[in-house]
Design an enzyme around this catalytic site. Sequence first.
Site, short mmCIF file in Angstrom:
data_model
loop_
_atom_site.label_atom_id
_atom_site.label_comp_id
_atom_site.label_asym_id
_atom_site.label_seq_id
_atom_site.Cartn_x
_atom_site.Cartn_y
_atom_site.Cartn_z
N ILE A 175 0.06 -1.88 1.96
CA ILE A 175 -0.12 -1.88 0.41
C ILE A 175 0.15 -0.81 -0.21
O ILE A 175 -0.40 0.34 0.13
CB ILE A 175 -1.70 -1.93 0.59
CG1 ILE A 175 -2.54 -3.30 1.47
CG2 ILE A 175 -2.34 -2.18 -0.96
CD1 ILE A 175 -4.10 -2.99 1.32
N PRO A 176 1.22 -1.27 -0.79
CA PRO A 176 2.14 -0.07 -1.49
C PRO A 176 1.48 0.50 -2.70
O PRO A 176 2.05 0.41 -3.81
CB PRO A 176 3.50 -0.83 -1.94
CG PRO A 176 3.09 -2.27 -2.11
CD PRO A 176 1.81 -2.47 -1.09
N CYS A 177 0.45 1.24 -2.64
CA CYS A 177 -0.23 1.88 -3.68
C CYS A 177 0.68 2.98 -4.15
O CYS A 177 0.37 3.44 -5.39
CB CYS A 177 -1.48 2.39 -3.14
SG CYS A 177 -2.77 0.94 -3.13
N HIS A 178 1.73 3.26 -3.51
CA HIS A 178 2.60 4.47 -4.35
C HIS A 178 3.38 3.83 -5.35
O HIS A 178 3.79 4.47 -6.31
CB HIS A 178 3.86 4.80 -3.11
CG HIS A 178 4.59 3.81 -2.54
ND1 HIS A 178 4.14 3.15 -1.50
CD2 HIS A 178 6.02 3.69 -2.83
CE1 HIS A 178 5.26 2.28 -1.43
NE2 HIS A 178 6.25 2.64 -2.05
#
Length: 208
Positions: A175-178
């Site tokens: 989950i690429p919250c960056h």
Amino acid sequence: MRVTRFPYEIPGWGVGEIWVRDGIVVQHELASEEIRACSPGFAEGFAGQPVGISGHGSSGPRAEPSDPATWCRNGGAGLPTGNVAGKPRRKRADIVSDLSRRIEAHLNGVPTSYDGVVIDLAWATPLQRELAVAARAIPWGEVVSYGELAALAGRPGAARAAGSFCADNRYSLIIPCHRVVAANGIGGYGAAGPALKLRLLTLEGVNL
């Protein structure tokens, strides 16, 4: 319930962990030197050691490390809870091997997708599930704001909820919250801090 922790090592990044239960990924800790500091058994081959998990329902907030000693005392990250559907044991090993290769490629700057990686969201609220789906759809090298993520999840105006979801994200890269940033800057990145977030975005060619 039993969760199995599989460590992996990426040169230039450190040691990380993939947590699996019944063939489903329940947590991913991004490779860091902090985890290496309290994982001396990594060099001795402790991969695949089972960790006992108790409890049901929502996992609540994650335990975030403030220093290596705290991380070690907490046994790594927050312990995920909740039941998930069973999968064959051999499938578990295949998942870890495949995910490790993807993570290594990602951290070496190769555009990488985590499509098909099944994660446990039994603990999540309906909004959190929608936020997870929306975040996973953000392409490599692109960013959205917390407000935009909330809108993509069908909840415009829930920017604060989107920010809290990303701060507690237990699936780094998957989950690429960056790729979710503040409207006026890079924004936070949980306990890891904005420096790591910037490093990940720079890896993808994003300049903020």
